[in-house]
Design a protein around this motif. Sequence first.
Motif, PDB file in Angstrom:
ATOM      1  N   ASP A   1       0.832  -1.207   0.000  1.00 61.94           N
ATOM      2  CA  ASP A   1       0.000   0.000   0.000  1.00 61.94           C
ATOM      3  C   ASP A   1       0.865   1.255   0.000  1.00 61.94           C
ATOM      4  OD1 ASP A   1      -2.414  -1.351  -0.106  1.00 61.94           O
ATOM      5  OD2 ASP A   1      -2.702  -1.335   2.077  1.00 61.94           O
ATOM      6  N   GLU A   2       1.932   1.276   0.820  1.00 66.92           N
ATOM      7  CA  GLU A   2       2.846   2.417   0.843  1.00 66.92           C
ATOM      8  C   GLU A   2       3.539   2.576  -0.512  1.00 66.92           C
ATOM      9  OE1 GLU A   2       4.148   2.343   5.562  1.00 66.92           O
ATOM     10  OE2 GLU A   2       5.152   1.007   4.143  1.00 66.92           O
TER      11      GLU A   2
ATOM     12  N   MET B   1       3.333   5.747  -3.159  1.00 66.15           N
ATOM     13  CA  MET B   1       4.527   6.416  -3.683  1.00 66.15           C
ATOM     14  C   MET B   1       4.525   6.410  -5.212  1.00 66.15           C
ATOM     15  SD  MET B   1       7.311   4.972  -0.949  1.00 66.15           S
ATOM     16  CE  MET B   1       8.739   5.852  -1.575  1.00 66.15           C
ATOM     17  N   GLN B   2       4.067   5.298  -5.810  1.00 61.66           N
ATOM     18  CA  GLN B   2       3.990   5.221  -7.267  1.00 61.66           C
ATOM     19  C   GLN B   2       2.977   6.233  -7.802  1.00 61.66           C
ATOM     20  OE1 GLN B   2       2.327   1.638  -9.088  1.00 61.66           O
ATOM     21  NE2 GLN B   2       3.978   1.672 -10.586  1.00 61.66           N
ATOM     22  N   GLU B   3       1.857   6.386  -7.106  1.00 60.59           N
ATOM     23  CA  GLU B   3       0.854   7.377  -7.519  1.00 60.59           C
ATOM     24  C   GLU B   3       1.425   8.791  -7.501  1.00 60.59           C
ATOM     25  OE1 GLU B   3      -2.489   6.913  -4.874  1.00 60.59           O
ATOM     26  OE2 GLU B   3      -2.841   4.851  -5.540  1.00 60.59           O
ATOM     27  N   GLU B   4       2.397   9.035  -6.629  1.00 62.45           N
ATOM     28  CA  GLU B   4       3.022  10.350  -6.515  1.00 62.45           C
ATOM     29  C   GLU B   4       4.218  10.518  -7.462  1.00 62.45           C
ATOM     30  OE1 GLU B   4       1.818  12.854  -4.674  1.00 62.45           O
ATOM     31  OE2 GLU B   4       0.157  11.570  -4.029  1.00 62.45           O
ATOM     32  N   GLY B   5       4.475   9.525  -8.324  1.00 66.27           N
ATOM     33  CA  GLY B   5       5.505   9.662  -9.341  1.00 66.27           C
ATOM     34  C   GLY B   5       6.763   8.824  -9.153  1.00 66.27           C
ATOM     35  N   MET B   6       6.868   8.108  -8.053  1.00 57.80           N
ATOM     36  CA  MET B   6       8.043   7.267  -7.810  1.00 57.80           C
ATOM     37  C   MET B   6       7.938   6.012  -8.681  1.00 57.80           C
ATOM     38  SD  MET B   6      10.776   6.998  -5.781  1.00 57.80           S
ATOM     39  CE  MET B   6      10.516   7.805  -4.220  1.00 57.80           C
ATOM     40  N   GLU B   7       9.075   5.570  -9.210  1.00 60.75           N
ATOM     41  CA  GLU B   7       9.103   4.335  -9.984  1.00 60.75           C
ATOM     42  C   GLU B   7       9.841   3.264  -9.198  1.00 60.75           C
ATOM     43  OE1 GLU B   7       9.636   4.366 -14.238  1.00 60.75           O
ATOM     44  OE2 GLU B   7       9.720   6.561 -14.175  1.00 60.75           O
TER      45      GLU B   7
ATOM     46  N   ASN C   1       1.981  -2.822 -11.517  1.00 56.45           N
ATOM     47  CA  ASN C   1       1.809  -2.485 -12.927  1.00 56.45           C
ATOM     48  C   ASN C   1       2.757  -1.351 -13.342  1.00 56.45           C
ATOM     49  OD1 ASN C   1       0.757  -2.688 -15.499  1.00 56.45           O
ATOM     50  ND2 ASN C   1      -0.935  -1.297 -15.074  1.00 56.45           N
ATOM     51  N   PRO C   2       4.073  -1.574 -13.205  1.00 54.46           N
ATOM     52  CA  PRO C   2       5.049  -0.510 -13.488  1.00 54.46           C
ATOM     53  C   PRO C   2       5.140  -0.166 -14.969  1.00 54.46           C
ATOM     54  CG  PRO C   2       6.151  -2.554 -12.942  1.00 54.46           C
ATOM     55  CD  PRO C   2       4.682  -2.813 -12.790  1.00 54.46           C
ATOM     56  N   LYS C   3       5.575   1.086 -15.241  1.00 50.41           N
ATOM     57  CA  LYS C   3       5.735   1.563 -16.617  1.00 50.41           C
ATOM     58  C   LYS C   3       7.008   1.020 -17.258  1.00 50.41           C
ATOM     59  CE  LYS C   3       3.667   5.945 -15.343  1.00 50.41           C
ATOM     60  NZ  LYS C   3       4.001   7.305 -14.945  1.00 50.41           N
ATOM     61  N   ASN C   4       8.071   0.947 -16.468  1.00 45.59           N
ATOM     62  CA  ASN C   4       9.376   0.533 -16.980  1.00 45.59           C
ATOM     63  C   ASN C   4       9.873  -0.676 -16.206  1.00 45.59           C
ATOM     64  OD1 ASN C   4      10.012   2.704 -18.941  1.00 45.59           O
ATOM     65  ND2 ASN C   4       9.710   3.970 -17.133  1.00 45.59           N
ATOM     66  N   LYS C   5      10.746  -1.428 -16.821  1.00 46.88           N
ATOM     67  CA  LYS C   5      11.285  -2.634 -16.200  1.00 46.88           C
ATOM     68  C   LYS C   5      12.731  -2.383 -15.804  1.00 46.88           C
ATOM     69  CE  LYS C   5      11.269  -7.657 -16.856  1.00 46.88           C
ATOM     70  NZ  LYS C   5      10.985  -8.763 -17.756  1.00 46.88           N
ATOM     71  N   TYR C   6      12.926  -1.955 -14.539  1.00 42.99           N
ATOM     72  CA  TYR C   6      14.249  -1.652 -14.006  1.00 42.99           C
ATOM     73  C   TYR C   6      14.755  -2.811 -13.144  1.00 42.99           C
ATOM     74  CZ  TYR C   6      12.865   3.190 -14.983  1.00 42.99           C
ATOM     75  OH  TYR C   6      12.452   4.345 -15.577  1.00 42.99           O
ATOM     76  N   PHE C   7      16.070  -2.958 -13.095  1.00 42.29           N
ATOM     77  CA  PHE C   7      16.679  -3.932 -12.188  1.00 42.29           C
ATOM     78  C   PHE C   7      17.848  -3.275 -11.465  1.00 42.29           C
ATOM     79  CE2 PHE C   7      19.285  -7.467 -10.771  1.00 42.29           C
ATOM     80  CZ  PHE C   7      18.316  -8.319 -10.246  1.00 42.29           C
TER      81      PHE C   7
END
Length: 179
Positions: free
Chosen positions: A68-69, A73-79, A114-120
Amino acid sequence: NVVLKDDLNNKLIEREDYKANESQFLWKLINFLKYLSPEDRSMYLEEFNNQLNITNINYEEDRCLTWDETRKMQEEGMEFGSHGASHTSLRDLTQEKIDHELNESWKIISSELNPKNKYFALPFGSNTDFRQSTITSIRDSGYNNCLLNVKGVNSSRSGQFSLKRKVVMDSSSLKAILG
């Protein structure tokens, strides 16, 4: 006193050897544990708890973010991206285990966020925690880039799969952060 022994009961690490430097003992321990399988790491940690007579650990005091946290954070722009399924250094893993670390962690993250980019971001991520073949596996698994835990600045020639980072602390100035 914590004593880490191998299968033949040979002493590997003893806390007494680092009495004057607890930080050095901790890093010696971390650098031993990070290359173990999650099962072996749990076995050693259980043995440490037994040696130190620790019976109850309150993980609430040192917990990760809840989903949930993380969603907030994702809703506020964090990836957010993947960091492996078990936080094991990928350096010495078999290809099958590397694939599991890469794919299982992404499966969990993508089902939750449901992320926009696939980072590792490589677990531990120092220059000794991966091989070039590991970077190839990350790229071949469909990740957009890979972050290391190597201090430095990236240039236009830096590859997308060897991105260095800056350490940001409470005392860091905005100029130091932005470069």
